[in-house]
Design an enzyme around this catalytic site. Structure first.
Site, PDB file in Angstrom:
ATOM      1  CE1 TYR A 263       5.938  16.831  91.420  1.00  0.00           C
ATOM      2  CE2 TYR A 263       5.142  15.158  90.010  1.00  0.00           C
ATOM      3  CZ  TYR A 263       6.068  15.392  90.603  1.00  0.00           C
ATOM      4  OH  TYR A 263       7.315  15.035  90.723  1.00  0.00           O
TER       5      TYR A 263
ATOM      6  CD  GLU B  70       9.443  17.120  91.872  1.00  0.00           C
ATOM      7  OE1 GLU B  70       9.382  18.380  92.492  1.00  0.00           O
ATOM      8  OE2 GLU B  70       9.444  16.104  92.155  1.00  0.00           O
TER       9      GLU B  70
END
Lengths: 385, 301
Positions: free
Chosen positions: A103, A190
Site C-alpha cells: 500500500y 492511494e
C-alpha cells in the site's frame, strides 16, 4: 471531487506510473469485447464512488469471455450502497499469488500542514482497518509541499515499510504519485494494491483519487468527469445556487448563515429529539432571494416535515431572511412549518414583517433552542401521522 | 489591551478596492482601527475613499509603518498575497479569503514559517499568519482586523476567545457581551484544513496576556487541533479554559461546509475531542449559552 478508479489510473498514467491496463465498458457486450481483446482472464470491476465494492460483489474474476459477459451483466446496474453501477472497468488479471501486494498513499494532513505519505506492507486491505488493528505497520512521512517527494525519501520509506523488489522502481512510482498529488491538487491519492511481481517491478492495480474542490478551477480538463447522476439531485441544485448543502437522513430541514452555526444547529435539532434532514449554509449577507431559494430547495425534500432556520445576523439582515420566507409562503412553495431564530441586524423589522403576515406556518423564537424544539415537535408530529 | 492587535496597530488592506475589501475597510475604520492604506496591484497612486492605494505591500508598509495586513484577495491569488506580505516583513498577516486551494496553503504556510524562523534568528519579531477562511481578530475596544459585526463588541472584558468558526465566534462574543463579561481578544483561526495559526499557537499568547483571565476554545469536528490544544492546556496553562465542540451529530465522511470539518476514518471525531478535553480537565459546554455558566464557574474557583 472523487474520481473513479479508471479516472485516477488515467491521471497516474499521465504522470508516468506503471498502471494495470484496463478499459471501461457500459454494456455486457462491451465487457466481452474487451475480454476478447485482452485474450486472457480479466477482472470486471464496478466503478462507483464508495468503498467495499469487492465485498458487495462488485469485483469479479472472469477466466473466460463468456464469464466476463456474465459478470458484466451481474455488475452493471447493480446497487452498491445506494449507488447504481453504470460503468465497469475491465482489466487483465494478475496472478496475485506470484508477487506481493503493498500500500502507498498520500493524504492532506493538517497536523503537519502538508501531505503525509503512508506506506505499508499490508497491501490489498482497507488502510483504515490496518491503521485500527496494527498502526505500527503503516510508515508515515511528511512530504515537503514545495519540493515534493524526493527519490531518496521514497526509498527510505519503502525500506522501512519492508517493501521487497526493485527499490528504485518502487520509489520512482511513489515519487510520480507525489507529483500527481501536488500538480492535480489531490486531497487523497492511494495506490492499493501496489503489486510487485516476480520481476520486482511495481504495478498499480487499483487507485483512489480525490481532488480538492477549491482547486477545481485550475483542472477544467477534469470538470466533465463530474457525474451528476452519481450525486443527490438536491445537492446538484444546491451547488447551482452556491450553497454548501449536505443531504442527511432526518426530518427537519436545517438552514443558517455559516458552516459553524449550521453544524451547531444540527446538534441542537438532535438535542430536541429529531434528526436533521440536511445541512444548508446560505453563506454571509444573504438577500431575500437567496433565502427564498434555500427554502424552496429544502421544501422540495419529501423527508422534510418542518424547517429550522438559525440566523445570527451580522452582515445578514433578519428582515431580508423574513422577506425570503414570506415570499415563499405567498408563492405557495412553503407548505411546511418554519420555526426560526433570527438574532442580530434588523431583528425588529423582521418581527414586524412576520406579524403583518400572521401565518401559523412561520414562527420566530428568541433562542435557537426554542425554535429547534418547536421544529422538532412539528416534524415528529407530522411523521407520526 | 489583549493580544496581537491593539489601538496602535497600523493596518493595510490587500484587496481594498474589491467589494469585500471596501465594505470591511469601512467597518474596521468605524470600529476605530487604524486602517492606513490599501494595496491593489495596478491601482497604485490612486485614492480610495480617502485611503492611499499602493501597488505593493512593501511600498505601503514603508510609507506608513504598517504592521498588520488583512487580505481580501480572491482564492486564486490569495496565497500569493500572503507570500508578498510575508516577504515584505509584515509581522501579522490575516487571510480572510475562503476557498483557497489546500496545496497553495501548504506551500504558503511552510514558507511563512521559514521566514518567521529566519526573521527571529536575526532578532526580528517574526511573522504570523492567521487564517485563511477566518473572520480575523478583534481586541475589544481597541482594534478589529476582520469581518465581525461591530456591534457585538460593545463591552470590553477579560475573556479570550479562539474559534474555527466565524458565526460561532459572533454567537460567543455576543453571549459574553450580553452577560457583562465581555472579551479581551477574539481570534478566528479559520475552518480550512491547513491554516497559519492553530489553537495551540494562540493559547500561550493568552496565558501571557495580563488582560485575559480565562479562555474559550470553540472547536468543531475534523482534524486534531482540539486534541493538540487540550494537550497544550494540560501541560502549560494556568488560566482556566472552557471549550465547545460543534458538529457533534455530523455523520462521518461528509464535509460540513468548512473544508476542514470532516471526520475521516477515526480522525476528527467529537468523541476524541471530548476525551482530550476531559483528560486536560477542560470543561466542555453542551450548548453555546452554557459556555457562559462554565466561564463564570471557572472564574469563581
Amino acid at each position: 471531487m472523487k474520481l473513479h478508479e479508471y479516472q485516477g489510473k488515467e491521471i497516474l498514467r499521465q504522470f508516468g506510473v506503471n498502471v494495470q491496463d484496463g478499459k471501461v465498458a457500459r454494456t455486457p457486450d462491451e465487457v466481452r469485447q474487451i475480454a476478447r481483446e485482452y485474450g486472457q482472464p480479466v477482472v470486471v470491476k464496478a466503478q462507483v464512488h464508495v468503498g467495499g465494492r469487492g465485498k458487495a460483489g462488485g469485483v469479479k474474476f472472469s477466466p473466460t469471455e463468456d464469464k466476463a459477459f456474465e459478470n458484466g451483466e451481474k455488475i452493471l446496474g447493480m446497487d452498491i450502497k445506494g449507488l447504481t453501477v453504470n460503468k465497469v472497468l475491465v482489466t487483465k488479471a494478475v496472478d496475485i499469488d506470484a508477487g506481493t501486494e503493498y500500500y502507498v498513499g498520500m493524504i492532506v494532513d493538517r497536523n503537519v500542514q502538508s501531505f503525509t505519505l503512508m506506506a505499508s506492507a499490508e497491501g490489498g486491505m482497507e488502510i483504515e482497518e490496518v491503521a485500527a488493528a496494527t498502526p505500527e505497520k503503516i510508515i508515515k512521512h511528511r512530504v515537503d509541499p514545495v519540493t515534493g517527494l524526493r527519490p531518496y525519501e521514497a526509498r527510505e520509506v519503502a525500506i522501512r515499510a519492508g517493501f521487497k523488489g526493485n527499490l528504485n522502481k518502487i520509489a520512482d512510482m511513489m515519487v510520480k504519485m507525489s507529483e500527481a498529488a501536488l500538480k492535480r491538487d489531490a486531497v487523497l491519492v492511494e495506490i492499493n494494491p501496489l503489486f510487485v511481481g516476480p520481476d520486482g517491478v511495481p504495478l498499480a492495480l487499483d487507485t483512489k483519487f480525490e481532488i480538492d474542490d477549491n482547486a477545481m478551477y485550475r483542472h477544467q480538463d477534469l470538470a466533465d468527469w463530474r457525474e451528476l447522476e452519481a450525486e443527490h439531485p438536491l445537492e446538484i441544485e444546491a451547488s447551482k445556487y452556491g450553497f454548501a448543502y449536505v443531504k442527511l437522513d432526518g426530518n427537519v430541514g436545517v438552514l443558517g448563515n455559516g458552516a459553524g452555526i449550521v453544524m451547531t444547529s444540527l446538534d441542537v435539532v438532535n438535542r430536541a429529539g429529531a434528526k436533521p434532514a440536511n445541512f444548508l449554509d446560505i453563506g454571509g449577507g444573504a438577500k431575500a432571494e437567496v433565502v427564498y431559494n434555500a427554502v424552496k430547495l429544502v421544501s422540495k425534500d419529501s423527508d422534510v416535515k418542518a424547517i429550522f432556520i438559525n440566523i445570527f445576523g451580522g452582515i445578514t439582515r433578519a428582515d431580508e431572511v423574513a422577506k425570503g420566507v414570506i415570499q415563499a409562503l405567498k408563492d405557495g412553495i412553503l407548505t411546511k412549518p418554519v420555526r426560526m431564530r433570527i438574532a442580530g441586524t434588523a431583528e425588529d423589522e423582521a418581527k414586524a414583517l412576520l406579524a403583518e403576515v400572521n401565518s401559523p406556518l412561520i414562527q420566530m423564537y428568541p433562542t435557537m433552542f426554542e425554535a429547534a424544539d418547536e421544529a422538532a415537535k412539528e416534524a415528529n408530529a407530522a411523521e407520526a401521522k | 489591551m489583549g493580544i496581537l492587535v491593539d489601538k496602535n496597530s497600523k493596518v493595510i488592506v490587500q484587496g481594498m478596492t474589491g467589494r469585500e475589501g471596501a465594505s470591511h475597510s469601512r467597518a474596521m475604520k468605524e470600529f476605530g482601527t487604524q486602517v492606513v492604506a490599501g494595496v491593489t496591484p495596478g491601482k497604485g497612486g490612486t485614492d480610495f475613499e480617502g485611503w492611499p492605494v499602493y501597488n505593493s505591500v512593501a511600498e505601503a508598509k514603508e510609507k506608513h509603518g504598517a504592521n498588520v495586513s488583512i487580505i481580501f484577495v480572491p482564492p486564486a491569488g490569495a496565497a500569493d498575497a500572503v507570500l508578498e506580505a510575508a516577504h515584505a516583513g509584515m509581522p501579522l498577516i490575516v487571510l480572510i479569503t475562503e476557498g483557497v486551494p489546500t496545496v497553495d496553503m501548504m506551500r504558503a504556510v511552510q514558507e511563512v514559517n521559514q521566514l518567521d524562523a529566519q526573521n527571529r534568528a536575526q532578532g526580528g519579531q517574526g511573522i504570523r499568519l492567521i487564517g485563511g477562511n477566518c473572520p480575523g481578530l478583534v481586541t475589544n475596544g481597541e482594534a478589529k482586523v476582520g469581518i465581525m459585526p461591530n456591534k457585538i463588541y460593545t463591552n470590553p472584558g477579560r475573556i479570550g476567545l479562539i474559534s474555527r468558526s466565524g458565526t460561532l465566534t459572533y454567537e460567543a462574543a455576543k453571549l459574553l457581551n450580553d452577560a457583562g463579561l465581555g472579551t479581551s481578544t477574539t481570534v478566528g483561526i479559520g475552518g480550512d484544513p491547513v491554516i497559519g495559526t492553530t489553537f495551540a499557537d494562540v493559547l500561550p499568547l493568552f496565558e501571557a496576556d495580563p488582560d485575559t483571565d480565562a479562555v474559550i476554545v470553540i472547536g468543531e469536528i475534523g482534524g486534531a487541533d482540539e486534541e493538540a490544544a487540550a494537550a497544550y492546556i494540560a501541560e502549560n496553562m494556568k488560566k482556566p479554559v472552557v471549550a465547545f465542540i460543534s458538529g457533534r451529530s455530523a455523520p462521518k465522511g461528509k464535509r460540513m461546509g468548512h473544508a476542514g470539518a470532516i471526520i475521516m476514518g477515526d480522525v476528527g471525531t467529537p468523541e476524541s475531542k471530548l476525551a482530550a478535553f476531559a483528560a486536560a480537565n477542560v470543561p466542555v459546554a453542551d450548548t453555546m449559552p452554557e459556555i457562559i455558566d462554565l466561564v463564570k464557574q471557572a472564574l469563581n474557583k
